[in-house]
Design an enzyme around this catalytic site. Structure first.
Site, PDB file in Angstrom:
ATOM      1  N   ASP A 152       1.036  -1.167  -0.004  1.00  0.00           N
ATOM      2  CA  ASP A 152      -0.024  -0.207  -0.059  1.00  0.00           C
ATOM      3  C   ASP A 152       0.792   1.320   0.011  1.00  0.00           C
ATOM      4  O   ASP A 152       1.805   1.691   0.831  1.00  0.00           O
ATOM      5  CB  ASP A 152      -0.910  -0.053   0.994  1.00  0.00           C
ATOM      6  CG  ASP A 152      -2.045   0.989   1.093  1.00  0.00           C
ATOM      7  OD1 ASP A 152      -2.485   1.028  -0.056  1.00  0.00           O
ATOM      8  OD2 ASP A 152      -2.356   1.651   2.171  1.00  0.00           O
ATOM      9  N   HIS A 159      -3.965  14.184   0.538  1.00  0.00           N
ATOM     10  CA  HIS A 159      -4.188  13.265   1.686  1.00  0.00           C
ATOM     11  C   HIS A 159      -3.070  13.346   2.658  1.00  0.00           C
ATOM     12  O   HIS A 159      -3.319  13.443   3.932  1.00  0.00           O
ATOM     13  CB  HIS A 159      -4.305  11.803   1.273  1.00  0.00           C
ATOM     14  CG  HIS A 159      -4.229  10.748   2.616  1.00  0.00           C
ATOM     15  ND1 HIS A 159      -5.466  10.724   3.095  1.00  0.00           N
ATOM     16  CD2 HIS A 159      -3.570   9.886   2.709  1.00  0.00           C
ATOM     17  CE1 HIS A 159      -5.352   9.796   4.184  1.00  0.00           C
ATOM     18  NE2 HIS A 159      -4.030   9.207   3.722  1.00  0.00           N
ATOM     19  N   GLU A 225     -10.240   3.788   3.760  1.00  0.00           N
ATOM     20  CA  GLU A 225      -9.499   4.647   2.816  1.00  0.00           C
ATOM     21  C   GLU A 225      -9.912   4.131   1.095  1.00  0.00           C
ATOM     22  O   GLU A 225      -9.765   3.285   0.922  1.00  0.00           O
ATOM     23  CB  GLU A 225      -7.816   4.503   3.103  1.00  0.00           C
ATOM     24  CG  GLU A 225      -7.386   4.967   4.303  1.00  0.00           C
ATOM     25  CD  GLU A 225      -6.129   4.793   4.553  1.00  0.00           C
ATOM     26  OE1 GLU A 225      -5.282   4.036   3.784  1.00  0.00           O
ATOM     27  OE2 GLU A 225      -5.471   5.574   5.162  1.00  0.00           O
ATOM     28  N   GLU A 227      -9.138   4.162  -2.540  1.00  0.00           N
ATOM     29  CA  GLU A 227      -7.990   3.883  -3.162  1.00  0.00           C
ATOM     30  C   GLU A 227      -8.202   3.122  -4.530  1.00  0.00           C
ATOM     31  O   GLU A 227      -9.282   2.424  -4.617  1.00  0.00           O
ATOM     32  CB  GLU A 227      -6.930   3.107  -2.516  1.00  0.00           C
ATOM     33  CG  GLU A 227      -6.582   3.600  -1.157  1.00  0.00           C
ATOM     34  CD  GLU A 227      -5.249   3.096  -0.405  1.00  0.00           C
ATOM     35  OE1 GLU A 227      -4.439   2.229  -1.077  1.00  0.00           O
ATOM     36  OE2 GLU A 227      -5.251   3.278   0.972  1.00  0.00           O
ATOM     37  N   ASP A 259      -8.881   0.245   1.744  1.00  0.00           N
ATOM     38  CA  ASP A 259      -8.088   0.100   2.783  1.00  0.00           C
ATOM     39  C   ASP A 259      -8.374   0.194   4.215  1.00  0.00           C
ATOM     40  O   ASP A 259      -8.022   1.315   4.777  1.00  0.00           O
ATOM     41  CB  ASP A 259      -6.580   0.512   2.386  1.00  0.00           C
ATOM     42  CG  ASP A 259      -5.480   0.522   3.408  1.00  0.00           C
ATOM     43  OD1 ASP A 259      -5.609  -0.678   3.777  1.00  0.00           O
ATOM     44  OD2 ASP A 259      -4.716   1.261   3.557  1.00  0.00           O
ATOM     45  N   ARG A 263      -7.595   3.618  13.086  1.00  0.00           N
ATOM     46  CA  ARG A 263      -6.720   4.749  13.456  1.00  0.00           C
ATOM     47  C   ARG A 263      -6.162   4.828  14.799  1.00  0.00           C
ATOM     48  O   ARG A 263      -5.060   5.387  15.043  1.00  0.00           O
ATOM     49  CB  ARG A 263      -7.648   6.134  13.089  1.00  0.00           C
ATOM     50  CG  ARG A 263      -8.039   6.251  11.681  1.00  0.00           C
ATOM     51  CD  ARG A 263      -6.963   6.606  10.786  1.00  0.00           C
ATOM     52  NE  ARG A 263      -7.552   6.583   9.363  1.00  0.00           N
ATOM     53  CZ  ARG A 263      -6.771   6.367   8.375  1.00  0.00           C
ATOM     54  NH1 ARG A 263      -5.633   6.126   8.527  1.00  0.00           N
ATOM     55  NH2 ARG A 263      -7.401   6.504   7.267  1.00  0.00           N
ATOM     56  N   GLN A 266      -3.347   2.296  14.798  1.00  0.00           N
ATOM     57  CA  GLN A 266      -2.151   2.910  13.991  1.00  0.00           C
ATOM     58  C   GLN A 266      -1.326   3.827  14.676  1.00  0.00           C
ATOM     59  O   GLN A 266      -0.175   3.603  14.861  1.00  0.00           O
ATOM     60  CB  GLN A 266      -2.778   3.466  12.867  1.00  0.00           C
ATOM     61  CG  GLN A 266      -1.787   3.925  11.716  1.00  0.00           C
ATOM     62  CD  GLN A 266      -2.386   4.338  10.487  1.00  0.00           C
ATOM     63  OE1 GLN A 266      -3.657   4.514  10.231  1.00  0.00           O
ATOM     64  NE2 GLN A 266      -1.646   4.980   9.467  1.00  0.00           N
ATOM     65  N   LYS A 279      -3.638  -2.215   9.775  1.00  0.00           N
ATOM     66  CA  LYS A 279      -4.106  -2.016   8.291  1.00  0.00           C
ATOM     67  C   LYS A 279      -4.092  -3.833   7.796  1.00  0.00           C
ATOM     68  O   LYS A 279      -4.527  -3.908   6.779  1.00  0.00           O
ATOM     69  CB  LYS A 279      -2.935  -1.610   7.556  1.00  0.00           C
ATOM     70  CG  LYS A 279      -2.575  -0.195   7.807  1.00  0.00           C
ATOM     71  CD  LYS A 279      -3.714   0.622   7.239  1.00  0.00           C
ATOM     72  CE  LYS A 279      -3.125   2.195   7.075  1.00  0.00           C
ATOM     73  NZ  LYS A 279      -4.087   2.958   6.242  1.00  0.00           N
ATOM     74  N   THR A 283      -8.653  -5.536   3.605  1.00  0.00           N
ATOM     75  CA  THR A 283      -8.708  -4.812   2.463  1.00  0.00           C
ATOM     76  C   THR A 283      -9.651  -5.368   1.579  1.00  0.00           C
ATOM     77  O   THR A 283      -9.912  -6.559   1.092  1.00  0.00           O
ATOM     78  CB  THR A 283      -7.345  -4.921   1.830  1.00  0.00           C
ATOM     79  OG1 THR A 283      -6.146  -4.623   2.955  1.00  0.00           O
ATOM     80  CG2 THR A 283      -7.048  -3.850   0.786  1.00  0.00           C
ATOM     81  N   GLU A 390     -10.026  12.418   7.535  1.00  0.00           N
ATOM     82  CA  GLU A 390      -9.881  13.927   6.977  1.00  0.00           C
ATOM     83  C   GLU A 390     -11.421  14.408   6.835  1.00  0.00           C
ATOM     84  O   GLU A 390     -11.573  15.915   7.197  1.00  0.00           O
ATOM     85  CB  GLU A 390      -9.583  13.850   5.449  1.00  0.00           C
ATOM     86  CG  GLU A 390      -8.092  13.280   5.267  1.00  0.00           C
ATOM     87  CD  GLU A 390      -7.625  13.067   3.937  1.00  0.00           C
ATOM     88  OE1 GLU A 390      -7.957  11.578   3.757  1.00  0.00           O
ATOM     89  OE2 GLU A 390      -7.206  13.628   3.193  1.00  0.00           O
TER      90      GLU A 390
HETATM   91 MN    MN Z   1      -3.947   3.117   2.610  1.00  0.00          MN
END
Ligand code: MN
Length: 442
Positions: A152, A159, A225, A227, A259, A263, A266, A279, A283, A390
């Protein structure tokens, strides 16, 4: 064929070969199958997937309008010949991808020919049509390929800047390396799953800033996420670097990729080696692989790269795509998803080709079936933010989904849907959708 009872199939084929074959991307092409202008799957697309229907084993198919074209049926009927027999009888695209870009291109041209409104071979063969065209409503879609490795990236400047401003402030938003290479990490192939797979809320070590010691439990800041995923269709040898042209030739196609990200896990675990368990739990990818060739008409120049990348990362071709993306979120009580992000793949700072070149640059071998996540795709505007981190600005600005329903992060029962498409003149080359619903940790 019925119109020429005396002719062998080979002779008929020869005859058809003498026509000037239009390019499969020609916007004027029409299929004998009706396709609405808003459908993701006109004859200009022809994405590959793996499906099962009528109790038969999963095999390779192509989406056309509201149907799936069964390539194994066509292969058995000698209408498609890619070399080794049985390539399309398998529950993954890997064997087909391994045959290389010349075969990918020839196969797509032949499928396009078979589906064209002015080509009688399949159109007028009622018996074969009945076997080879399966209503989309009757099929189950599976993982389209066996994921060899999953990497990834973190290649949207918008971002990376948003996240940097949130956690380090405006002046240090981008890390010093960011403008010099596509930043990435090696993820887990084992938990890449097909659209529709439920996502169990991950557990992990949590240590909110206010806590003195960590605890173990269900993640409280679950995010998505938005992607794109690159599907690598050719291998490279260990120790071998790739040129821009070589990297491009290795790309079979693209999927939409979610993804999923924890948070809070992480934030505590990422120092100093980067994301790990935050993560690794899931996915999700969309079921249809849209070929690189089908995206060709939508190719465009990406953002100006300043400072200029080092020589090995320089690209001479425009390697971005004008590809619209949106994200819908439906809380358990809502009837319909609310759109919470509308953005475009064109904003990506580092292209997929540059990511692949960089990935192999140390001598890292790439495999057939490798999946490269683009990194969260955010644009310059507020409605173009590709993650809840975000959108809710780290939980400080919850998004309103419906009367009295707000979200900072994902709750159990929430369903997230991502869609993507390239808009042509009167048709669109689309990806379908990738959906995932969150279920409780226990
Ligand atoms: Mn990602």
């Amino acid at each position: 064929l019925t119109a020429h009872p005396g002719m062998t199939r080979d002779k008929v084929r020869q005859l058809f070969r003498q026509e000037t074959m239009p390019h499969p991307n020609d916007p004027k092409l029409r299929s004998f199958i009706d396709v609405a202008p808003t459908s993701d799957f006109p004859i200009q697309n022809l994405p590959y997937g793996v499906f099962s229907a009528n109790g038969l084993a999963p095999r390779v198919g192509v989406a056309i309008g509201d149907y799936v074209l069964d390539l194994w049926e066509l292969e058995q009927d000698s209408r498609l010949d890619v070399g080794p027999l049985g390539v399309f009888s398998q529950p993954s695209l890997n064997a087909f991808m391994a045959l290389g870009p010349k075969v990918w291109s020839a196969t797509r041209a032949r499928i396009s020919e078979l589906l064209r409104s002015d080509h009688p071979e399949l159109r007028d063969n009622r018996e074969l049509r009945a076997r080879a065209l399966v209503p989309m409503a009757d099929v189950k879609l599976h993982m389209p390929f066996a994921v060899s490795g999953y990497t990834d990236f973190y290649s949207s400047k918008e971002h990376a800047t948003n996240v940097g401003v949130m956690f380090r402030g405006k002046d240090n938003a981008l890390q010093p390396n960011w403008l010099h290479m596509p930043i990435g990490y090696n993820g887990r192939a084992s938990t890449v799953v097909a659209s529709g797979t439920k996502v169990k809320r991950p557990r992990g070590q949590l240590k909110p800033p206010t806590a003195e010691v960590p605890s173990f439990g269900p993640c409280k800041r679950l995010d998505f996420e938005l992607e794109m995923g690159v599907v690598v269709g050719q291998a490279s040898a260990m120790g071998e670097m790739l040129t821009e042209a070589q990297a491009e030739e290795m790309i079979f196609g693209f999927v939409i990729l979610n993804d999923w990200s924890a948070r809070d896990i992480q934030q505590w675990e990422y120092v100093p080696l980067g994301p790990f368990q935050a993560k690794a739990f899931a996915t999700s990818i969309s079921p249809w692989v849209v070929t690189r060739e089908a995206l060709e008409p939508f190719r465009m120049q990406g953002p100006v790269q300043q400072p200029e990348p080092l020589a090995y990362l320089k690209q001479v071709r425009p390697n971005n795509y004008d590809l619209a993306l949106d994200v819908g979120l439906r809380a358990g009580a809502m009837n319909e998803a609310k759109t919470i992000c509308s953005t475009n793949f064109k904003y990506m700072y580092w292209s997929s080709v540059q990511q692949l070149v960089h990935h192999a640059s140390s001598g890292c071998a790439m495999n057939v079936g490798d999946l490269l996540g683009s990194g969260t795709i955010s644009g310059p505007e507020k409605h173009q933010r590709g993650s809840l981190l975000e959108i809710s600005w780290n939980g400080t600005e919850p998004v309103e989904l419906a009367d009295g329903v707000t979200r900072s992060f994902l709750e159990n029962g929430d369903s997230l849907v991502m869609r993507g498409w390239c808009q042509g003149d009167g048709y669109r080359v689309g990806f379908g959708e990738v959906e995932g619903t969150i279920v409780a940790a226990e």
